[in-house]
Design a protein around this motif. Structure first.
Motif, PDB file in Angstrom:
ATOM      1  N   ILE A 227     -25.277  28.368   9.954  1.00  0.00           N
ATOM      2  CA  ILE A 227     -25.725  27.643   8.760  1.00  0.00           C
ATOM      3  C   ILE A 227     -27.048  28.210   8.257  1.00  0.00           C
ATOM      4  CG2 ILE A 227     -26.467  25.388   7.869  1.00  0.00           C
ATOM      5  CD1 ILE A 227     -24.547  24.078   9.808  1.00  0.00           C
ATOM      6  N   TYR A 228     -27.836  28.773   9.173  1.00  0.00           N
ATOM      7  CA  TYR A 228     -29.157  29.291   8.821  1.00  0.00           C
ATOM      8  C   TYR A 228     -29.223  30.794   9.101  1.00  0.00           C
ATOM      9  CZ  TYR A 228     -30.175  24.310   9.014  1.00  0.00           C
ATOM     10  OH  TYR A 228     -30.147  22.951   8.813  1.00  0.00           O
ATOM     11  N   ASP A 229     -29.984  31.502   8.279  1.00  0.00           N
ATOM     12  CA  ASP A 229     -30.147  32.943   8.478  1.00  0.00           C
ATOM     13  C   ASP A 229     -31.125  33.250   9.604  1.00  0.00           C
ATOM     14  OD1 ASP A 229     -28.395  33.507   6.428  1.00  0.00           O
ATOM     15  OD2 ASP A 229     -29.967  33.704   4.903  1.00  0.00           O
ATOM     16  N   ASP A 230     -32.132  32.383   9.779  1.00  0.00           N
ATOM     17  CA  ASP A 230     -33.225  32.688  10.703  1.00  0.00           C
ATOM     18  C   ASP A 230     -33.048  32.060  12.088  1.00  0.00           C
ATOM     19  OD1 ASP A 230     -33.463  30.225   9.481  1.00  0.00           O
ATOM     20  OD2 ASP A 230     -35.646  30.189   9.568  1.00  0.00           O
ATOM     21  N   ILE A 231     -32.118  31.110  12.221  1.00  0.00           N
ATOM     22  CA  ILE A 231     -31.872  30.473  13.524  1.00  0.00           C
ATOM     23  C   ILE A 231     -30.371  30.561  13.801  1.00  0.00           C
ATOM     24  CG2 ILE A 231     -32.222  28.423  14.953  1.00  0.00           C
ATOM     25  CD1 ILE A 231     -34.109  27.356  12.814  1.00  0.00           C
ATOM     26  N   GLN A 232     -29.991  31.474  14.670  1.00  0.00           N
ATOM     27  CA  GLN A 232     -28.575  31.678  14.946  1.00  0.00           C
ATOM     28  C   GLN A 232     -28.334  31.733  16.450  1.00  0.00           C
ATOM     29  OE1 GLN A 232     -27.167  35.126  12.792  1.00  0.00           O
ATOM     30  NE2 GLN A 232     -27.512  34.175  10.805  1.00  0.00           N
ATOM     31  N   ASP A 233     -27.378  30.946  16.922  1.00  0.00           N
ATOM     32  CA  ASP A 233     -27.058  30.905  18.348  1.00  0.00           C
ATOM     33  C   ASP A 233     -26.204  32.112  18.735  1.00  0.00           C
ATOM     34  OD1 ASP A 233     -28.340  28.513  18.243  1.00  0.00           O
ATOM     35  OD2 ASP A 233     -26.576  27.278  18.617  1.00  0.00           O
ATOM     36  N   GLU A 234     -26.431  32.604  19.938  1.00  0.00           N
ATOM     37  CA  GLU A 234     -25.604  33.662  20.495  1.00  0.00           C
ATOM     38  C   GLU A 234     -25.236  33.281  21.929  1.00  0.00           C
ATOM     39  OE1 GLU A 234     -24.359  35.952  18.748  1.00  0.00           O
ATOM     40  OE2 GLU A 234     -25.632  35.734  16.962  1.00  0.00           O
ATOM     41  N   ILE A 235     -24.097  33.775  22.391  1.00  0.00           N
ATOM     42  CA  ILE A 235     -23.657  33.493  23.760  1.00  0.00           C
ATOM     43  C   ILE A 235     -23.239  34.793  24.443  1.00  0.00           C
ATOM     44  CG2 ILE A 235     -22.915  31.113  23.350  1.00  0.00           C
ATOM     45  CD1 ILE A 235     -20.058  32.127  23.047  1.00  0.00           C
ATOM     46  N   ALA A 333     -33.949   9.514   7.494  1.00  0.00           N
ATOM     47  CA  ALA A 333     -34.751   8.577   6.695  1.00  0.00           C
ATOM     48  C   ALA A 333     -34.335   7.127   6.914  1.00  0.00           C
ATOM     49  CB  ALA A 333     -34.617   8.938   5.212  1.00  0.00           C
ATOM     50  N   GLU A 334     -33.035   6.893   7.095  1.00  0.00           N
ATOM     51  CA  GLU A 334     -32.528   5.522   7.120  1.00  0.00           C
ATOM     52  C   GLU A 334     -32.356   4.920   8.515  1.00  0.00           C
ATOM     53  OE1 GLU A 334     -31.849   3.422   4.652  1.00  0.00           O
ATOM     54  OE2 GLU A 334     -32.489   4.803   3.095  1.00  0.00           O
ATOM     55  N   LEU A 335     -32.149   5.764   9.529  1.00  0.00           N
ATOM     56  CA  LEU A 335     -31.790   5.216  10.840  1.00  0.00           C
ATOM     57  C   LEU A 335     -32.800   5.494  11.950  1.00  0.00           C
ATOM     58  CD1 LEU A 335     -27.951   6.021  10.949  1.00  0.00           C
ATOM     59  CD2 LEU A 335     -29.069   3.880  10.281  1.00  0.00           C
ATOM     60  N   THR A 336     -33.737   6.389  11.709  1.00  0.00           N
ATOM     61  CA  THR A 336     -34.717   6.706  12.746  1.00  0.00           C
ATOM     62  C   THR A 336     -35.494   5.458  13.155  1.00  0.00           C
ATOM     63  OG1 THR A 336     -34.966   8.980  11.962  1.00  0.00           O
ATOM     64  CG2 THR A 336     -36.748   8.104  13.320  1.00  0.00           C
ATOM     65  N   GLY A 337     -35.587   5.233  14.453  1.00  0.00           N
ATOM     66  CA  GLY A 337     -36.385   4.123  14.973  1.00  0.00           C
ATOM     67  C   GLY A 337     -35.672   2.788  15.048  1.00  0.00           C
ATOM     68  N   LEU A 338     -34.436   2.715  14.555  1.00  0.00           N
ATOM     69  CA  LEU A 338     -33.730   1.429  14.555  1.00  0.00           C
ATOM     70  C   LEU A 338     -32.949   1.195  15.850  1.00  0.00           C
ATOM     71  CD1 LEU A 338     -32.337   1.303  10.886  1.00  0.00           C
ATOM     72  CD2 LEU A 338     -34.498   0.411  11.780  1.00  0.00           C
ATOM     73  N   GLY A 339     -32.742   2.251  16.624  1.00  0.00           N
ATOM     74  CA  GLY A 339     -32.046   2.093  17.898  1.00  0.00           C
ATOM     75  C   GLY A 339     -30.560   1.818  17.762  1.00  0.00           C
ATOM     76  N   ILE A 340     -29.972   2.225  16.651  1.00  0.00           N
ATOM     77  CA  ILE A 340     -28.551   1.915  16.432  1.00  0.00           C
ATOM     78  C   ILE A 340     -27.695   3.170  16.258  1.00  0.00           C
ATOM     79  CG2 ILE A 340     -29.016  -0.349  15.461  1.00  0.00           C
ATOM     80  CD1 ILE A 340     -28.588   0.836  12.671  1.00  0.00           C
ATOM     81  N   GLY A 341     -28.279   4.336  16.502  1.00  0.00           N
ATOM     82  CA  GLY A 341     -27.482   5.553  16.389  1.00  0.00           C
ATOM     83  C   GLY A 341     -28.302   6.800  16.659  1.00  0.00           C
ATOM     84  N   SER A 342     -27.621   7.847  17.091  1.00  0.00           N
ATOM     85  CA  SER A 342     -28.239   9.163  17.257  1.00  0.00           C
ATOM     86  C   SER A 342     -27.247  10.199  16.764  1.00  0.00           C
ATOM     87  CB  SER A 342     -28.606   9.406  18.723  1.00  0.00           C
ATOM     88  OG  SER A 342     -27.451   9.367  19.541  1.00  0.00           O
ATOM     89  N   TRP A 343     -27.724  11.401  16.504  1.00  0.00           N
ATOM     90  CA  TRP A 343     -26.850  12.409  15.918  1.00  0.00           C
ATOM     91  C   TRP A 343     -27.339  13.801  16.288  1.00  0.00           C
ATOM     92  CZ3 TRP A 343     -29.840   8.792  13.587  1.00  0.00           C
ATOM     93  CH2 TRP A 343     -31.015   9.226  12.966  1.00  0.00           C
ATOM     94  N   THR A 344     -26.410  14.759  16.231  1.00  0.00           N
ATOM     95  CA  THR A 344     -26.745  16.144  16.523  1.00  0.00           C
ATOM     96  C   THR A 344     -27.250  16.821  15.253  1.00  0.00           C
ATOM     97  OG1 THR A 344     -24.452  16.828  16.115  1.00  0.00           O
ATOM     98  CG2 THR A 344     -25.082  16.310  18.396  1.00  0.00           C
ATOM     99  N   LYS A 345     -27.995  17.919  15.457  1.00  0.00           N
ATOM    100  CA  LYS A 345     -28.521  18.704  14.344  1.00  0.00           C
ATOM    101  C   LYS A 345     -28.071  20.149  14.530  1.00  0.00           C
ATOM    102  CE  LYS A 345     -32.521  15.634  13.995  1.00  0.00           C
ATOM    103  NZ  LYS A 345     -33.988  15.497  14.091  1.00  0.00           N
ATOM    104  N   PRO A 346     -26.823  20.431  14.183  1.00  0.00           N
ATOM    105  CA  PRO A 346     -26.236  21.751  14.486  1.00  0.00           C
ATOM    106  C   PRO A 346     -26.845  22.881  13.660  1.00  0.00           C
ATOM    107  CG  PRO A 346     -24.739  20.459  13.143  1.00  0.00           C
ATOM    108  CD  PRO A 346     -25.866  19.549  13.505  1.00  0.00           C
ATOM    109  N   ARG A 347     -26.798  24.074  14.242  1.00  0.00           N
ATOM    110  CA  ARG A 347     -27.257  25.275  13.544  1.00  0.00           C
ATOM    111  C   ARG A 347     -26.083  26.095  13.013  1.00  0.00           C
ATOM    112  NH1 ARG A 347     -31.075  24.831  17.915  1.00  0.00           N
ATOM    113  NH2 ARG A 347     -29.710  26.039  19.301  1.00  0.00           N
ATOM    114  N   GLY A 348     -24.882  25.557  13.215  1.00  0.00           N
ATOM    115  CA  GLY A 348     -23.696  26.247  12.735  1.00  0.00           C
ATOM    116  C   GLY A 348     -22.469  25.384  12.932  1.00  0.00           C
ATOM    117  N   GLY A 349     -21.316  25.948  12.610  1.00  0.00           N
ATOM    118  CA  GLY A 349     -20.078  25.197  12.751  1.00  0.00           C
ATOM    119  C   GLY A 349     -19.791  24.320  11.554  1.00  0.00           C
ATOM    120  N   TYR A 350     -19.014  23.258  11.793  1.00  0.00           N
ATOM    121  CA  TYR A 350     -18.512  22.459  10.683  1.00  0.00           C
ATOM    122  C   TYR A 350     -18.749  20.964  10.822  1.00  0.00           C
ATOM    123  CZ  TYR A 350     -16.129  25.529   7.404  1.00  0.00           C
ATOM    124  OH  TYR A 350     -15.854  26.431   6.400  1.00  0.00           O
ATOM    125  N   PHE A 351     -19.420  20.535  11.889  1.00  0.00           N
ATOM    126  CA  PHE A 351     -19.467  19.097  12.143  1.00  0.00           C
ATOM    127  C   PHE A 351     -20.835  18.618  12.602  1.00  0.00           C
ATOM    128  CE2 PHE A 351     -15.193  20.685  13.111  1.00  0.00           C
ATOM    129  CZ  PHE A 351     -14.453  19.962  12.179  1.00  0.00           C
TER     130      PHE A 351
END
Length: 430
Positions: A227-235, A333-351
Motif C-alpha cells: 500500500i505504501y512505497d516507503d514501507i514494504q514488508d518482505e519475507i 478518531a471515533e473509537l480510540t480510548g472507548l475500549g470497544i474495539g481494536s484493529w490492524t493497520k496493514p501495510r499491504g494486502g486487501y483487508f
C-alpha cells in the motif's frame, strides 16, 4: 474520556438512546454499500485494460522459444510467463508451473490429489482414519471451505503480529502424524494484514513433521500488493529455507495475478520442489493438455517482467491507499480510548481486521445490514464459520470509492458503538 465499561448504567442508557436515534435516522437514508469481499475497484481494473490491446489479429503469437501459443504444448506454462511468475513469487523458474486463472483452483486440486492418490506415493488421505489441517485464525474463509468440504478436521492456531503461534504449530506437526497440512497467507495476511516474521518463516522451514506427507500450503496471494512505497514488508524465500533445513518437499507456494490484472482472467502458479513437480506432472498431464497460453503471452507482453508488475502495482497502491486511510482515520478518531474495539493497520494486502468486544461481531454485522451495508459474515474468518469469541470482522476497503469508504466506516462505527452498549447493558442486567 471514560471507556464504555467504566460508564454506569444511567450513562449507558443515555448513550444508547442517543445512538438509537442516530441509527433510526440512518435507516431512512437507503444506503447501499458493500465491504464484504476484497474485489478490486473499477479504477483498479481500468489500469489493466491496455492489456487487451497487446495481442490482436496481426500479432506474432509465438513464444521466445518459437512455440505457437495458439496450439498444443507448454503444459506447464510458456517459459517467459513461468519466469515472470517466478519473479513475483520470489522463486526459481524451474520450480514453477503456470496454470489457469485461479490459485484457489490449484489449492483445491492439490488437496483432491492428496485425498485420492496421496502425496508422492504416500497413503491417500481418504483411506486414513483421521486427517487434520492447522488453520491460523483469523484466516481466509475459502481455504477453510476446501478442507471442510473433504471432512478434514480443522484446528485453530492463534495468530499474533509475527504470524501463527509456532510453539503450537510445532507441537501438532512434530508429534501428530494425522496432521497433514497448514494453511498460510504469509504476507499481508487475509484478514489481519500482518506479515510473518523471519523467525516464523524459518521455524516453518525447520519443522520436523511426524507425517512424511505433511505439507505447508503457502498462499502468497499478496506478495507484491504493497500500500505504501516507503514501507514494504518482505519475507524469506520459503522454498530456499526448506531446502537449507533438509525439507525441500515440505511446501507448496501458490500465487496469481487475480488482483494484479483481472480477477477471473489472470494467470496463477504453483511453485514447489522438483520432486513434488514430477509427482504433480503425472496427474496434470492427464488432467489437461495445457492452460490458456494466449492469456499467458498477453500478460508477459503487457508487464514484460517482475519489474513491470511492481510498477503496475504502485498504481494500484495509489488507488487503495486513500481507501485504507479513510477507514483507519475514522476508526482512530471515533473509537480510540472507548475500549470497544481494536484493529490492524496493514501495510499491504486487501483487508483490515477488526476485533470488537467479545460477543458483538454478529450483532454489528446484522446492524450494518439493517443500514444497507454488507460485510463479510461474522465468523467467516474461522473454520466452520465459528468464531469462539464472536469478535472478528473483516473489513474490505478495495471496492467502494474513498468517499463511500468514509460513509461506510461512519455507519460501521455507529453499529460498533450501539452493539457494545447493548452488550454491556445486557451483561449488567443479567
Amino acid at each position: 474520556m471514560k471507556t464504555y465499561a467504566e460508564m454506569n448504567e444511567q450513562e449507558l442508557f443515555a448513550l444508547k438512546a442517543e445512538l438509537d436515534e442516530q441509527f433510526k435516522t440512518e435507516e431512512t437514508k437507503g444506503h447501499s454499500l458493500n465491504m464484504a469481499r476484497g474485489k478490486p475497484g473499477v479504477s483498479q481494473l481500468s489500469l489493466s485494460m491496455p492489456m487487451l490491446n497487446v495481442i490482436n489479429i496481426d500479432s506474432d503469437m509465438h513464444t521466445l522459444l518459437g512455440n505457437d501459443t495458439r496450439n498444443y504444448g507448454d503444459w506447464d506454462g510458456i517459459g517467459e510467463c513461468r519466469r515472470m511468475m517466478a519473479g513475483m513469487l520470489g522463486v526459481k523458474k524451474d520450480n514453477v508451473i503456470v496454470c489457469g486463472n485461479s490459485s484457489l483452483n490449484i489449492m483445491y486440486d492439490t488437496v483432491v490429489r492428496s485425498m485420492v492418490k496421496g502425496v508422492n506415493g504416500s497413503t491417500p488421505w481418504c483411506k486414513l482414519d483421521h486427517v487434520k489441517f492447522l488453520c491460523p485464525v483469523p484466516g481466509y474463509d475459502r481455504h477453510f471451505k476446501i478442507t471442510e468440504l473433504f471432512d478434514i478436521e480443522m484446528i485453530n492456531i492463534p495468530m499474533d503480529e509475527n504470524g501463527p503461534d509456532m510453539d503450537l504449530v510445532e507441537q501438532y506437526v512434530n508429534n501428530d502424524a494425522s496432521v497433514k497440512g497448514i494453511w498460510c497467507v504469509p504476507k499481508y495476511s487475509n484478514p489481519t494484514g500482518i506479515t510473518y516474521s523471519d523467525e516464523v518463516v524459518r521455524r516453518f522451514a525447520n519443522l520436523k513433521p511426524k507425517a512424511e506427507d505433511f505439507r505447508i500450503f503457502w498462499d502468497n496471494a499478496y506478495c507484491i500488493h504493497h500500500i505504501y512505497d516507503d514501507i514494504q514488508d518482505e519475507i524469506p524465500n520459503i522454498l530456499e529455507e526448506c531446502e537449507k533445513a533438509g525439507n525441500p518437499n515440505m511446501v507448496y507456494v501458490f500465487g496469481s495475478t487475480s488482483k494484479v490484472s483481472f480477477p477471473g482472467s489472470g494467470v496463477s502458479a504453483i511453485a514447489t520442489s522438483l520432486e513434488n513437480m514430477d509427482y504433480i506432472k503425472k496427474f496434470m498431464t492427464t488432467q489437461i493438455i495445457g492452460h490458456d497460453k494466449i492469456n499467458q503471452l498477453r500478460h508477459v507482453r503487457f508487464f514484460k517482467n517482475i519489474e513491470g508488475m511492481k510498477e503496475h502495482m504502485k498504481k494500484h497502491a495509489d488507488l487503495l491507499r486513500p481507501k485504507f486511510e479513510a477507514v483507519l482515520n475514522l476508526l482512530e478518531a471515533e473509537l480510540t480510548g472507548l475500549g470497544i474495539g481494536s484493529w490492524t493497520k496493514p501495510r499491504g494486502g486487501y483487508f483490515i481486521s477488526f476485533e470488537s468486544m467479545p460477543g458483538c461481531a454478529k450483532a454489528i454485522v446484522s446492524k450494518c445490514k439493517q443500514l444497507g451495508m454488507v460485510l463479510t459474515d461474522a465468523g467467516a474468518t474461522f473454520p466452520y464459520g465459528k468464531d469462539p469469541q464472536d469478535s472478528n470482522i473483516r473489513i474490505a476497503p478495495s471496492f467502494p470509492t474513498p468517499e463511500e469508504m468514509v460513509e461506510a466506516t461512519r455507519l460501521f462505527v455507529l453499529c460498533v458503538k450501539l452493539a457494545a452498549v447493548e452488550k454491556l447493558l445486557a451483561d449488567r442486567q443479567a
